[in-house]
Design a protein around this motif. Structure first.
Motif, PDB file in Angstrom:
ATOM      1  N   GLY A   8       0.765  -1.517  -0.296  1.00 23.10           N
ATOM      2  CA  GLY A   8       0.030  -0.095  -0.101  1.00 23.10           C
ATOM      3  C   GLY A   8       0.802   1.144   0.021  1.00 23.10           C
ATOM      4  N   LEU A   9       2.229   1.348  -0.716  1.00 21.82           N
ATOM      5  CA  LEU A   9       2.928   2.138  -0.673  1.00 21.82           C
ATOM      6  C   LEU A   9       3.160   2.765  -2.258  1.00 21.82           C
ATOM      7  CD1 LEU A   9       5.815   0.964   1.590  1.00 21.82           C
ATOM      8  CD2 LEU A   9       3.954   2.486   2.376  1.00 21.82           C
ATOM      9  N   ARG A  10       3.487   4.136  -1.992  1.00 19.41           N
ATOM     10  CA  ARG A  10       3.819   4.712  -3.221  1.00 19.41           C
ATOM     11  C   ARG A  10       5.298   4.893  -3.375  1.00 19.41           C
ATOM     12  NH1 ARG A  10       2.824   9.491  -3.353  1.00 19.41           N
ATOM     13  NH2 ARG A  10       2.029   9.698  -1.254  1.00 19.41           N
ATOM     14  N   ILE A  11       6.226   4.722  -4.655  1.00 23.59           N
ATOM     15  CA  ILE A  11       7.388   4.778  -4.667  1.00 23.59           C
ATOM     16  C   ILE A  11       7.598   6.587  -4.845  1.00 23.59           C
ATOM     17  CG2 ILE A  11       9.557   4.541  -5.872  1.00 23.59           C
ATOM     18  CD1 ILE A  11       8.411   1.679  -6.175  1.00 23.59           C
ATOM     19  N   THR A  12       8.137   7.235  -3.903  1.00 20.77           N
ATOM     20  CA  THR A  12       8.314   8.823  -4.382  1.00 20.77           C
ATOM     21  C   THR A  12       9.786   9.089  -4.240  1.00 20.77           C
ATOM     22  OG1 THR A  12       8.307   9.123  -1.775  1.00 20.77           O
ATOM     23  CG2 THR A  12       6.065   9.182  -3.124  1.00 20.77           C
ATOM     24  N   ALA A  13      10.722   8.216  -4.179  1.00 24.04           N
ATOM     25  CA  ALA A  13      12.134   8.298  -4.135  1.00 24.04           C
ATOM     26  C   ALA A  13      12.996   7.387  -4.421  1.00 24.04           C
ATOM     27  CB  ALA A  13      12.601   8.887  -2.724  1.00 24.04           C
ATOM     28  N   VAL A  14      13.874   7.453  -5.324  1.00 22.85           N
ATOM     29  CA  VAL A  14      14.817   6.410  -5.770  1.00 22.85           C
ATOM     30  C   VAL A  14      16.221   7.010  -5.773  1.00 22.85           C
ATOM     31  CG1 VAL A  14      15.389   4.809  -7.771  1.00 22.85           C
ATOM     32  CG2 VAL A  14      13.334   5.853  -7.602  1.00 22.85           C
ATOM     33  N   ALA A  15      17.227   6.213  -5.124  1.00 22.25           N
ATOM     34  CA  ALA A  15      18.548   6.657  -4.623  1.00 22.25           C
ATOM     35  C   ALA A  15      19.390   5.554  -5.222  1.00 22.25           C
ATOM     36  CB  ALA A  15      18.767   6.869  -3.366  1.00 22.25           C
ATOM     37  N   GLU A  16      20.766   5.880  -5.457  1.00 24.50           N
ATOM     38  CA  GLU A  16      21.770   5.170  -5.844  1.00 24.50           C
ATOM     39  C   GLU A  16      23.065   5.345  -4.775  1.00 24.50           C
ATOM     40  OE1 GLU A  16      23.177   5.392  -9.616  1.00 24.50           O
ATOM     41  OE2 GLU A  16      21.424   4.988 -10.651  1.00 24.50           O
ATOM     42  N   THR A  17      23.703   4.247  -4.300  1.00 27.39           N
ATOM     43  CA  THR A  17      24.907   4.507  -3.576  1.00 27.39           C
ATOM     44  C   THR A  17      26.123   4.959  -4.227  1.00 27.39           C
ATOM     45  OG1 THR A  17      25.401   2.240  -3.489  1.00 27.39           O
ATOM     46  CG2 THR A  17      24.008   3.167  -1.437  1.00 27.39           C
ATOM     47  N   HIS A  18      25.994   4.629  -5.608  1.00 26.42           N
ATOM     48  CA  HIS A  18      27.238   5.001  -6.299  1.00 26.42           C
ATOM     49  C   HIS A  18      26.841   4.457  -7.676  1.00 26.42           C
ATOM     50  CE1 HIS A  18      27.706   0.598  -5.289  1.00 26.42           C
ATOM     51  NE2 HIS A  18      28.442   0.472  -6.471  1.00 26.42           N
ATOM     52  N   VAL A  19      27.718   4.819  -8.686  1.00 26.46           N
ATOM     53  CA  VAL A  19      27.561   4.333  -9.977  1.00 26.46           C
ATOM     54  C   VAL A  19      27.911   3.001 -10.281  1.00 26.46           C
ATOM     55  CG1 VAL A  19      28.081   4.967 -12.332  1.00 26.46           C
ATOM     56  CG2 VAL A  19      28.117   6.894 -11.025  1.00 26.46           C
ATOM     57  N   HIS A  20      26.859   2.073 -10.586  1.00 30.90           N
ATOM     58  CA  HIS A  20      27.192   0.509 -10.519  1.00 30.90           C
ATOM     59  C   HIS A  20      27.742   0.096 -11.700  1.00 30.90           C
ATOM     60  CE1 HIS A  20      24.832   0.026  -6.876  1.00 30.90           C
ATOM     61  NE2 HIS A  20      23.999   0.899  -7.400  1.00 30.90           N
ATOM     62  N   GLU A  21      28.676  -0.936 -11.811  1.00 32.27           N
ATOM     63  CA  GLU A  21      29.366  -1.292 -12.804  1.00 32.27           C
ATOM     64  C   GLU A  21      29.052  -2.775 -13.076  1.00 32.27           C
ATOM     65  OE1 GLU A  21      30.585  -2.401  -9.343  1.00 32.27           O
ATOM     66  OE2 GLU A  21      31.400  -0.217 -10.068  1.00 32.27           O
ATOM     67  N   ASP A  22      28.360  -3.608 -12.388  1.00 31.53           N
ATOM     68  CA  ASP A  22      27.877  -5.086 -12.353  1.00 31.53           C
ATOM     69  C   ASP A  22      26.622  -5.434 -12.953  1.00 31.53           C
ATOM     70  OD1 ASP A  22      27.390  -4.031  -9.939  1.00 31.53           O
ATOM     71  OD2 ASP A  22      27.766  -6.071  -8.796  1.00 31.53           O
ATOM     72  N   PHE A  23      25.813  -4.196 -13.058  1.00 33.03           N
ATOM     73  CA  PHE A  23      24.399  -4.350 -13.534  1.00 33.03           C
ATOM     74  C   PHE A  23      24.006  -2.793 -14.054  1.00 33.03           C
ATOM     75  CE2 PHE A  23      23.951  -3.273  -9.094  1.00 33.03           C
ATOM     76  CZ  PHE A  23      22.720  -2.438  -9.073  1.00 33.03           C
ATOM     77  N   LEU A  24      22.902  -3.135 -14.946  1.00 31.81           N
ATOM     78  CA  LEU A  24      22.305  -1.844 -15.100  1.00 31.81           C
ATOM     79  C   LEU A  24      21.204  -1.417 -14.117  1.00 31.81           C
ATOM     80  CD1 LEU A  24      21.752  -1.668 -19.153  1.00 31.81           C
ATOM     81  CD2 LEU A  24      23.277  -0.765 -17.592  1.00 31.81           C
ATOM     82  N   ALA A  25      21.502  -0.232 -13.545  1.00 34.96           N
ATOM     83  CA  ALA A  25      20.531   0.471 -12.684  1.00 34.96           C
ATOM     84  C   ALA A  25      19.050   0.830 -13.265  1.00 34.96           C
ATOM     85  CB  ALA A  25      21.106   1.520 -12.076  1.00 34.96           C
ATOM     86  N   GLY A  26      18.201   0.713 -12.207  1.00 30.80           N
ATOM     87  CA  GLY A  26      16.702   1.046 -12.709  1.00 30.80           C
ATOM     88  C   GLY A  26      16.364   2.215 -12.166  1.00 30.80           C
TER      89      GLY A  26
END
Length: 497
Positions: free
Chosen positions: A46-64
């Motif tokens: 029952g939640l809305r996603i209102t923020a997305v964050a990254e800890t760093h620029v990833h190199e082993d997968f493509l970020a969503g």
């Protein structure tokens, strides 16, 4: 607070959805590209996603991150530290670049950025706190690649990199470790990765206090920076796979939007014949039984069993934008497609089940074979024929512990950049610990036209059991150079050798 850890067991990667039930809002940290998983978890809670964050620029997968922002309208928070060159291409999503100590809020939760360079220059950890109440001092730390359970991270330095740069990155990582370890010991630690050797079912979160008491690398760090840096550098971690540089660049620039995942069309025997005549796609065979693959597969197929290595094998050996046709069981199609798009291999144009391939062969269709031999025969061939080259495709740490004498060491993840160096007038006998990685490498080399054979045998048993006439174990010397690359042995040549 609602907390969900969402795992990719193949890549050993963890994303997090953390929500405030009072406001009905949630943040997602370090998402992968197939974002429907996060949307489903949020909807169920029952939640809305209102923020997305990254800890760093990833190199082993493509970020969503960009994908989630496009699908939900969520705000995006990225690191503004470390000289990050941020340049998303869409022109619509404008991320907020966080400096050390800055925060963003999601309902009653506060996410405070802590600049922790070392894994990468821009790396952030996020201290998660309740904005009011008993947990206002902190609940946990989203620690990205800085810490994992029982381990510490490593600098993600893309080649070429020298010893001085490696040592400096380790010193930065050491200082960042202590910045986090000096926080209250009750704080939970939520890493972005599972340690490489840890089983998938192992514990996936920890606390600062537990790690300070029980983690060997952290106890090592307590002896001081010089001891920590020297000891870690002595371990000589594996070189990063070449595809890391490509994924890091795509994540920095903003990966192309994927949209909802689509199931590729299924092939019949007739469409399979047309595909093979036209050479319209690269065939990727995912069958788990490699003996069946070796005995009969569509000509030119690559082999990547749908196991824990599937994503890294595919990303290491397949160029981006390559149209792919899968040999896969019906119930595994979605799993295979997801694993591929997470490493930037989006063009899956169709699939056939092993049953369809068997019907194709029963109707007169030609299947290719890869010769498979044991270690004793491999060594005899190498000793008797100057044009036979043994190639060890295991990791560097495995190779250092012992190998067949005269074997060239080429980890299978490094095959793609070395292809042009291989001499085509040599026959290649490829081996690994038990034959699994050797089958992957042999299929890739055979597709390129090399004469190749795969060793299907247990290396540890062979090295432990073989003795010379004098009763001594034979000398097996690693060969770290790669002066005379390899080739492939058809069955007829092996029989006559």
């Amino acid at each position: 607070m609602l907390f969900r850890q969402i795992a990719d067991q193949r890549l050993g990667q963890y994303s997090y959805l953390i929500g405030c039930p009072t406001s009905g809002e949630a943040a997602v940290v370090d998402p992968q590209r197939d974002v429907d998983r996060y949307l489903a978890v949020a909807e169920a809670a029952g939640l809305r996603i209102t923020a997305v964050a990254e800890t760093h620029v990833h190199e082993d997968f493509l970020a969503g991150t960009r994908e989630l922002a496009a699908r939900t309208g969520a705000r995006v928070f990225l690191s503004g530290e470390g000289g990050r060159d941020h340049g998303w291409r869409d022109g619509e999503t404008t991320p907020t670049l966080l400096s050390d100590g800055e925060s963003f809020a999601v309902g009653g939760l506060d996410f405070r950025a802590l600049h922790t360079p070392g894994p990468t220059a821009e790396h952030l950890c996020f201290l998660v706190r309740q904005r009011t109440g008993l947990d206002s001092e902190g609940i946990g730390v989203l620690c990205g690649d800085l810490l994992t359970v029982g381990e510490v991270g490593r600098p993600m330095l893309l080649p070429p990199v020298g010893a001085a740069a490696s040592a400096e990155a380790m010193r930065l990582l050491y200082r960042s470790l202590w910045r986090i370890l000096e926080l209250p010991e009750y704080l939970q630690l939520w890493p972005a990765h599972r340690p490489p050797r840890l089983p998938a079912a192992a514990v996936t979160t920890s606390t600062i206090g537990y790690e300070r008491r029980n983690s060997y690398p952290i106890r090592l760090a307590s002896l001081g920076s010089d001891v920590f840096v020297a000891t870690v550098l002595e371990q000589r971690p594996e070189p990063l796979p070449p595809y890391y540089a490509r994924l890091k660049e795509l994540n920095r620039d903003g990966p192309a939007l994927l949209g909802p995942l689509k199931r590729p069309p299924a092939a019949t025997v007739a469409t399979l014949r047309r595909l093979l005549r036209g050479h319209d796609a690269l065939v990727l065979d995912t069958r788990s039984d490699r003996s069946r693959f070796l005995r009969g597969h569509l000509s030119g197929s690559l082999y990547a069993p749908l196991d824990r290595r599937f994503s890294t094998v595919a990303a290491s050996l397949i160029l981006p934008d390559t149209p792919l046709f899968l040999i896969v069981e019906e119930h595994d199609v979605e799993d295979a497609v997801r694993a591929l798009v997470r490493v930037g291999l989006d063009r899956v144009v169709g699939y056939a089940t092993p049953a369809v391939v068997a019907a194709y062969a029963a109707g007169g269709g030609r299947l290719a074979r890869l010769p498979s031999i044991g270690f004793s025969q491999a060594e005899k061939l190498h000793q008797r024929h100057d044009d036979v080259q043994l190639v060890d495709v295991r990791r560097r740490d495995e190779h250092r512990k012992g190998c067949l004498e005269g074997a060239l060491h080429v980890p299978y993840a490094q095959l793609l950049p070395l292809a042009d160096e291989l001499e085509r007038d040599r026959r290649l006998v490829v081996y690994s610990a038990t034959g699994a990685r050797a089958a992957v490498a042999a299929a890739w080399l055979a597709r390129l036209g090399y004469r190749v054979a795969q060793v299907e045998d247990d290396l540890a048993r062979h090295l432990g059991g073989a003795t010379s006439a004098a009763g001594e174990a034979p000398r097996r010397r690693p060969v770290s150079a790669f002066p005379q690359p390899a080739v492939e042995l058809p069955r007829a040549q092996l029989a006559s050798a």
